[in-house]
Design a protein around this motif. Structure first.
Motif, PDB file in Angstrom:
ATOM      1  N   SER A  84       5.245  -8.895  -1.758  1.00 15.31           N
ATOM      2  CA  SER A  84       5.030  -8.733  -0.331  1.00 15.31           C
ATOM      3  C   SER A  84       3.874  -9.591   0.128  1.00 15.31           C
ATOM      4  N   MET A  85       4.077 -10.277   1.227  1.00 16.78           N
ATOM      5  CA  MET A  85       3.018 -11.099   1.797  1.00 16.78           C
ATOM      6  C   MET A  85       2.362 -10.368   2.961  1.00 16.78           C
ATOM      7  N   GLU A  86       2.674  -9.059   3.045  1.00 20.07           N
ATOM      8  CA  GLU A  86       2.209  -8.235   4.149  1.00 20.07           C
ATOM      9  C   GLU A  86       0.693  -8.326   4.354  1.00 20.07           C
ATOM     10  N   SER A  87      -0.066  -8.225   3.237  1.00 22.56           N
ATOM     11  CA  SER A  87      -1.523  -8.197   3.355  1.00 22.56           C
ATOM     12  C   SER A  87      -2.049  -9.509   3.892  1.00 22.56           C
ATOM     13  N   TYR A  88      -1.443 -10.619   3.447  1.00 20.78           N
ATOM     14  CA  TYR A  88      -1.891 -11.932   3.922  1.00 20.78           C
ATOM     15  C   TYR A  88      -1.530 -12.107   5.389  1.00 20.78           C
ATOM     16  N   ALA A  89      -0.338 -11.633   5.759  1.00 23.56           N
ATOM     17  CA  ALA A  89       0.075 -11.712   7.160  1.00 23.56           C
ATOM     18  C   ALA A  89      -0.908 -10.938   8.033  1.00 23.56           C
ATOM     19  N   ALA A  90      -1.370  -9.788   7.518  1.00 24.27           N
ATOM     20  CA  ALA A  90      -2.325  -8.971   8.282  1.00 24.27           C
ATOM     21  C   ALA A  90      -3.641  -9.715   8.477  1.00 24.27           C
ATOM     22  N   ILE A  91      -4.096 -10.410   7.438  1.00 20.93           N
ATOM     23  CA  ILE A  91      -5.340 -11.173   7.552  1.00 20.93           C
ATOM     24  C   ILE A  91      -5.178 -12.284   8.591  1.00 20.93           C
ATOM     25  N   TYR A  92      -4.006 -12.909   8.546  1.00 23.10           N
ATOM     26  CA  TYR A  92      -3.750 -14.021   9.463  1.00 23.10           C
ATOM     27  C   TYR A  92      -3.657 -13.515  10.901  1.00 23.10           C
ATOM     28  N   ALA A  93      -3.026 -12.362  11.070  1.00 21.12           N
ATOM     29  CA  ALA A  93      -2.766 -11.877  12.420  1.00 21.12           C
ATOM     30  C   ALA A  93      -4.020 -11.306  13.084  1.00 21.12           C
ATOM     31  N   GLN A 101       0.837  -1.197   0.000  1.00 19.50           N
ATOM     32  CA  GLN A 101       0.000   0.000   0.000  1.00 19.50           C
ATOM     33  C   GLN A 101       0.873   1.250   0.000  1.00 19.50           C
ATOM     34  N   ARG A 102       0.387   2.297  -0.658  1.00 20.17           N
ATOM     35  CA  ARG A 102       1.101   3.571  -0.595  1.00 20.17           C
ATOM     36  C   ARG A 102       0.088   4.696  -0.753  1.00 20.17           C
ATOM     37  N   ASP A 103       0.496   5.921  -0.468  1.00 21.97           N
ATOM     38  CA  ASP A 103      -0.393   7.049  -0.730  1.00 21.97           C
ATOM     39  C   ASP A 103      -0.201   7.476  -2.161  1.00 21.97           C
ATOM     40  N   GLY A 104      -1.286   7.648  -2.870  1.00 22.78           N
ATOM     41  CA  GLY A 104      -1.148   8.115  -4.242  1.00 22.78           C
ATOM     42  C   GLY A 104      -2.169   7.470  -5.140  1.00 22.78           C
ATOM     43  N   ARG A 105      -2.019   7.702  -6.413  1.00 25.85           N
ATOM     44  CA  ARG A 105      -2.940   7.108  -7.373  1.00 25.85           C
ATOM     45  C   ARG A 105      -2.159   6.273  -8.349  1.00 25.85           C
ATOM     46  N   PRO A 106      -2.428   4.991  -8.516  1.00 26.08           N
ATOM     47  CA  PRO A 106      -3.262   4.155  -7.656  1.00 26.08           C
ATOM     48  C   PRO A 106      -2.576   3.905  -6.315  1.00 26.08           C
ATOM     49  N   PRO A 107      -3.359   3.563  -5.270  1.00 28.02           N
ATOM     50  CA  PRO A 107      -2.772   3.494  -3.926  1.00 28.02           C
ATOM     51  C   PRO A 107      -2.031   2.181  -3.652  1.00 28.02           C
ATOM     52  N   TYR A 108      -1.215   1.749  -4.589  1.00 29.31           N
ATOM     53  CA  TYR A 108      -0.378   0.580  -4.330  1.00 29.31           C
ATOM     54  C   TYR A 108       0.899   0.704  -5.142  1.00 29.31           C
ATOM     55  N   GLU A 109       1.972   0.092  -4.668  1.00 24.98           N
ATOM     56  CA  GLU A 109       3.227   0.082  -5.410  1.00 24.98           C
ATOM     57  C   GLU A 109       3.066  -0.799  -6.636  1.00 24.98           C
ATOM     58  N   PRO A 110       3.498  -0.324  -7.781  1.00 23.67           N
ATOM     59  CA  PRO A 110       3.375  -1.198  -8.945  1.00 23.67           C
ATOM     60  C   PRO A 110       4.273  -2.422  -8.781  1.00 23.67           C
ATOM     61  N   VAL A 111       3.738  -3.587  -9.173  1.00 23.39           N
ATOM     62  CA  VAL A 111       4.559  -4.787  -9.215  1.00 23.39           C
ATOM     63  C   VAL A 111       4.583  -5.287 -10.639  1.00 23.39           C
ATOM     64  N   TRP A 164      -5.955  -0.996  -0.931  1.00 19.38           N
ATOM     65  CA  TRP A 164      -6.294  -1.852  -2.069  1.00 19.38           C
ATOM     66  C   TRP A 164      -5.611  -3.212  -2.000  1.00 19.38           C
ATOM     67  N   PRO A 165      -4.320  -3.250  -1.681  1.00 19.04           N
ATOM     68  CA  PRO A 165      -3.704  -4.582  -1.554  1.00 19.04           C
ATOM     69  C   PRO A 165      -4.394  -5.416  -0.482  1.00 19.04           C
ATOM     70  N   GLY A 166      -4.801  -4.794   0.606  1.00 18.66           N
ATOM     71  CA  GLY A 166      -5.497  -5.510   1.676  1.00 18.66           C
ATOM     72  C   GLY A 166      -6.816  -6.084   1.176  1.00 18.66           C
ATOM     73  N   ALA A 167      -7.596  -5.251   0.471  1.00 17.78           N
ATOM     74  CA  ALA A 167      -8.877  -5.705  -0.068  1.00 17.78           C
ATOM     75  C   ALA A 167      -8.659  -6.841  -1.065  1.00 17.78           C
ATOM     76  N   ALA A 168      -7.617  -6.702  -1.891  1.00 13.98           N
ATOM     77  CA  ALA A 168      -7.320  -7.739  -2.888  1.00 13.98           C
ATOM     78  C   ALA A 168      -6.955  -9.051  -2.204  1.00 13.98           C
ATOM     79  N   ALA A 169      -6.231  -8.960  -1.092  1.00 15.13           N
ATOM     80  CA  ALA A 169      -5.863 -10.179  -0.366  1.00 15.13           C
ATOM     81  C   ALA A 169      -7.094 -10.827   0.264  1.00 15.13           C
ATOM     82  N   VAL A 170      -7.988 -10.009   0.844  1.00 18.89           N
ATOM     83  CA  VAL A 170      -9.231 -10.542   1.408  1.00 18.89           C
ATOM     84  C   VAL A 170     -10.024 -11.254   0.310  1.00 18.89           C
ATOM     85  N   ALA A 171     -10.086 -10.633  -0.868  1.00 18.76           N
ATOM     86  CA  ALA A 171     -10.816 -11.226  -1.997  1.00 18.76           C
ATOM     87  C   ALA A 171     -10.181 -12.538  -2.433  1.00 18.76           C
ATOM     88  N   THR A 172      -8.851 -12.564  -2.488  1.00 12.16           N
ATOM     89  CA  THR A 172      -8.164 -13.782  -2.928  1.00 12.16           C
ATOM     90  C   THR A 172      -8.439 -14.935  -1.973  1.00 12.16           C
TER      91      THR A 172
END
Lengths: 314, 261
Positions: free
Chosen positions: A79-88, A51-61, A281-289
């Motif tokens: 980054s597995m950050e979003s999945y780790a957040a869901i798990y934690a 996640q980052r501030d800006g448009r779009p609000p994620y780092e391009p991969v 957005w990465p967080g939402a995408a991880a929840v969706a996945t």
């Protein structure tokens, strides 16, 4: 490379017809790959972004244009950050479990209400049937939201139901249904009932009533005839109907948002909040996945049930 | 002994349809309520309808929604007819199972997932969100519903009819036009109506994929509902129901008249 293998000798009308045949397949196929399959790959891709501030609000991969070296560099940035957040965070786990539970309960209720209704529709005189089908499907025409809104008006503490019950003297204190899990359940059953009725009706209407007739003639009780003939023969409809209700209900957003409260956890809402409120957005995408992986088995089961019905035949 | 259509079944039908229709009926009834309170009957009035027609935002959104529904339902039927025809006619082909999977997945996929996926897709390829992105989203889901409806009809129908036409000298396109299409027509009408409805109803996909200039009616209604209950919402839903009832009736008369002969 030929995509269409001809299995029949009839109907080859030369080059133009062949091209037509192929286009008929390729156009919808390509459409679904472009607007359905590829977007899901992008969801997965963004779920491993940061996640980052800006448009779009994620780092391009990972851009194809980067070439191999660029691709390797971006793989290192996965980054597995979003999945780790869901798990934690326990709230996600609870939301997943509670969504599955509510959806399962709602599916059972929908089946219990939908089956007798579909059976009665299928056994009604033939000239009534198309009208009954229209009646069963017509509530769809009222905006989904408006139907949920109708239940807010009915279920609120000062709503129509409590008003009616109090004025007839059946209760003295209003019953709290609105903003509970019960209200969410009613909302799901009400909105998804037609989805249950249609496959059930289709399965039941095709049945040869002569079978039940024969069973009754041979001395079976109506219940035995139902249990041994009608019900097993309608199994495809039951499975299709249940999956058709269960799968979307697990990810339902609107109903828990309007009829539930913050205590009624559902993952569709968590996803939405993550996306729009937290703007993660990465967080939402991880929840969706994760939700998608969770639903993969029922979705494949649903597709198989249809593949068996239509797929093998033609 | 024939399994009879008994009184019990009539009772079930009445109870089932009461459950489906009473909430809608109450909604319509209270749209004519003079009182602002939804539970208190304050006499007959059409004031909410009058207010409705002075709500320019709501009218604009209604128009947007109708346009989106019409375009996406047309696209859905076009794509759905192709897909259903391909599934019914072209025997085995490479990736048939995958095609099936692609048709059936959007039907059950939770809308929040599809919506998020499409949004991220549009952002990734740099398309400005607006009218057409909503149309694309609705057509994608709508075509799958259309495919299922039309395919069900095609699977029932005896394909030797088409073969007979061709044996008698019809070209494939003629056989399609003169034999298959008339048989499919009621299913195509049904598919169009279904796709139209789904588009008109949709809140989740539209919120993900629409842009500033293309707020749809459900999006407006949603924000109003979250603010609280208002008889204006009852009024607009009554108008929608009335419009749709007329549409359904016309469609039924059209297809019914043909089937009857």
């Amino acid at each position: 490379m030929s995509l269409v293998k001809k299995t029949r000798g009839v109907g080859d009308g030369g080059l133009a017809a062949n091209l037509g045949r192929r286009l008929v397949l390729i156009v919808p196929y390509a459409w679904l790959i472009l607007f359905f399959a590829i977007p899901f790959l992008i969801v997965v891709k963004i779920s491993i972004s940061v996640q980052r501030d800006g448009r779009p609000p994620y780092e391009p991969v990972f851009e194809l244009a980067d070439g191999f070296i660029g691709a390797w560099e971006s793989v290192q940035k996965f980054s597995m950050e979003s999945y780790a957040a869901i798990y934690a965070d326990r709230i996600y786990g609870d939301a997943y479990i509670s969504s599955v539970w509510i959806a399962a309960l709602a599916t059972l209720c929908t089946l219990l209400i939908g089956y007798p209704l579909a059976l009665a529709m299928a056994r009604a005189p033939r000239r009534w049937r198309s009208l009954l089908i229209v009646l069963a499907v017509a509530p769809f025409w009222t905006s989904f939201l408006i139907r949920i809104y109708a239940w807010i008006v009915i279920l609120k503490d000062e709503g129509l139901l409590n008003h009616a019950l109090i004025s007839t003297g059946l209760i003295s204190e209003p019953i709290h249904i609105y903003a509970t899990q019960g209200a969410v359940l009613i909302g799901i059953v009400y909105s998804y009932l037609p989805f249950m009725i249609l496959p059930l009706y289709n399965a039941l209407e095709k049945q040869d009533t002569a079978l039940v007739e024969a069973a009754l003639d041979l001395g079976a009780t109506p219940f035995a005839a139902f249990r041994q003939i009608t019900w097993p023969l309608s199994m495809r409809g039951v499975i299709a109907g249940c999956l058709l209700v269960f799968i979307p209900a697990v990810g339902e957003y609107v109903i828990p948002d309007l009829l539930g409260s913050d205590e009624v956890l559902m993952i569709g809402r968590s996803l939405w909040d993550e996306f729009s409120t937290a703007r993660n957005w990465p967080g939402a995408a991880a929840v969706a996945t994760v939700l998608l992986v969770l639903l993969l088995v029922p979705i494949v089961a649903y597709q198989r049930s249809h593949l068996q019905t239509h797929g093998a035949a033609r | 002994m024939k399994p009879r259509f008994s009184f019990g079944m009539i009772a079930i039908l009445l109870a089932g349809f009461a459950f489906l229709y009473v909430p809608i009926g109450l909604l319509i009834l209270y749209s004519f309520n003079a009182s602002r309170l939804v539970t208190v009957w304050g006499g007959f009035s059409t004031r909410w309808y009058v207010e409705l027609f002075s709500n320019a935002q709501l009218l604009t959104s209604t128009l947007t929604s109708l346009e989106i529904a019409f375009v996406s339902a047309s696209l859905s039927v076009l794509l759905g007819t192709c897909a259903a025809y391909a599934l019914a006619r072209s025997g085995a082909f490479a990736g048939r199972t995958a095609f099936f999977a692609l048709i059936y997945a959007p039907l059950v996929m939770p809308e929040v997932i599809t919506g998020l996926a499409l949004l991220l897709f549009f952002v990734a390829i740099g398309i400005e969100r607006g009218f057409w992105t909503v149309v694309l989203a609705h057509s994608t889901v709508g075509m799958c519903f259309a495919t299922v409806v039309i395919h069900a009809r095609l699977a029932e129908f005896d394909m030797t009819l088409e073969e007979a036409a061709m044996d008698l000298g019809a070209r494939p396109i003629e056989a399609f036009w003169l034999v298959t299409l008339p048989i499919c027509a009621p299913a195509m009408v049904a598919a169009f109506l279904l796709a139209f409805t789904l588009s008109l109803d949709d809140f989740v996909l539209a919120s993900f994929t629409s842009g500033p200039g293309s707020t749809t009616l459900p999006m407006r209604i949603y924000s109003q509902v979250r603010l609280g209950v208002s008889p204006q919402i009852n009024a607009i839903s009554t108008l929608m129901i009335a419009t749709v009832a007329i549409l359904l009736l016309v469609a039924r008369l059209l297809t019914g008249a043909r089937a009857g002969k």
